[in-house]
Design an enzyme around this catalytic site. Sequence first.
Site, PDB file in Angstrom:
ATOM      1  N   HIS A  27      46.674  42.173  38.388  1.00  0.00           N
ATOM      2  CA  HIS A  27      45.333  41.131  38.078  1.00  0.00           C
ATOM      3  C   HIS A  27      45.522  39.955  39.313  1.00  0.00           C
ATOM      4  O   HIS A  27      46.706  39.624  39.504  1.00  0.00           O
ATOM      5  CB  HIS A  27      45.064  40.830  36.547  1.00  0.00           C
ATOM      6  CG  HIS A  27      45.926  39.882  36.202  1.00  0.00           C
ATOM      7  ND1 HIS A  27      45.576  38.691  35.463  1.00  0.00           N
ATOM      8  CD2 HIS A  27      47.424  39.906  36.126  1.00  0.00           C
ATOM      9  CE1 HIS A  27      46.652  37.963  34.935  1.00  0.00           C
ATOM     10  NE2 HIS A  27      47.839  38.629  35.296  1.00  0.00           N
ATOM     11  N   HIS A  73      37.274  37.789  32.478  1.00  0.00           N
ATOM     12  CA  HIS A  73      38.517  38.248  33.164  1.00  0.00           C
ATOM     13  C   HIS A  73      38.664  39.696  33.088  1.00  0.00           C
ATOM     14  O   HIS A  73      38.160  40.383  32.320  1.00  0.00           O
ATOM     15  CB  HIS A  73      39.628  37.626  32.906  1.00  0.00           C
ATOM     16  CG  HIS A  73      40.876  37.618  33.690  1.00  0.00           C
ATOM     17  ND1 HIS A  73      41.060  37.017  34.848  1.00  0.00           N
ATOM     18  CD2 HIS A  73      42.100  38.565  33.472  1.00  0.00           C
ATOM     19  CE1 HIS A  73      42.150  37.397  35.540  1.00  0.00           C
ATOM     20  NE2 HIS A  73      42.828  38.249  34.717  1.00  0.00           N
ATOM     21  N   CYS A  84      39.830  37.649  40.154  1.00  0.00           N
ATOM     22  CA  CYS A  84      39.899  38.991  39.262  1.00  0.00           C
ATOM     23  C   CYS A  84      38.976  40.073  39.717  1.00  0.00           C
ATOM     24  O   CYS A  84      39.615  41.173  39.781  1.00  0.00           O
ATOM     25  CB  CYS A  84      39.933  38.426  37.849  1.00  0.00           C
ATOM     26  SG  CYS A  84      38.189  37.995  37.210  1.00  0.00           S
TER      27      CYS A  84
END
Length: 320
Positions: A295, A283, A236
């Site tokens: 993402h 994240h 990420c």
Amino acid sequence: MSPVRVLLRTLAMAGVSAVLVAPASVVQAAPSASELTQQINQKSAELEKKVEAYNRLNEEIKKNKADAAVLNTKIGPLQQQVEQARTQVGQLAATAYMTGGLSTAGALLETSSPDQLATNLGTLDQLARDRKQKVSGFSRSQQQLLAEKAQLDTTLAQQNAQAKELDAGKKKIQGDLDKLNAMRKAAYGKAHTSSGKYTGTVPAVSGKAGTAVRYAYNAIGTPYVWAADGPNGYDCSGLTMAAWRAAGKSLPHNAAMQWDTVSHIGRGSLQPGDLVFYSGLGHVALYVGGGKVIHAPQTGEDVKLASVDMMTPYGYGRVR
């Protein structure tokens, strides 16, 4: 006679036959598709925390290595200056001892006037003070730098040991994921779900943010790879780092550290190129406009386009 024998004898006398029945074994049903997905997502979340912690350590190690390199470049010249100053002082002392030219007696005898005497004594005293101060100053600086480098070396050793521990933890979770992916393959026929390359229209966004957004769109369909920052795989924070690196901006490879780097903004101020953080800074995704983010989700999935509310956002940030 034991209580059990007494009981059996009593039952027999009463004409009742005793039959011992073993308890039936409990048969557990195979996990359902939704249960498998839940297990995979849970393990993936655990893995991502490990990955981001690993990434953070790597960032700290890189910084400390850079600091150590700077110190090394300073220590060498400083040590030469210290030795040069010590040599000058030694030469000054030897000259004063052997020739008397800089001794107090020489200053007194080789004086043609009171003013010259004062000048000679002042020069001698100033030379001695200058040399002593220089040596003392250089020595203190050198000792300080050596102490700092020793501390950095200790920190690097600790962080490298921690990185190995995190890597071992990652391997354990990866092993669990491999088992779950095998179960998913048995249930769905495949362990990896691919979103494929993006074939739609990329939004027109100007400036550096536009460069980052275009990079993220081009990364769609690339597999999630832990601790990777492209071009063949991303995690990420590796994706957001790579997208903004293409735009000429430097971000650390860690979601929490990226949060510390960006300017914090409200949801109403979101613009394409901004970062959206999730899972307690575990994240991060790149906002691309229209309520969408791009993402790198988790192991077994590819970089993809998703709703900004795919999870509850932690916060929003703008790259400075």
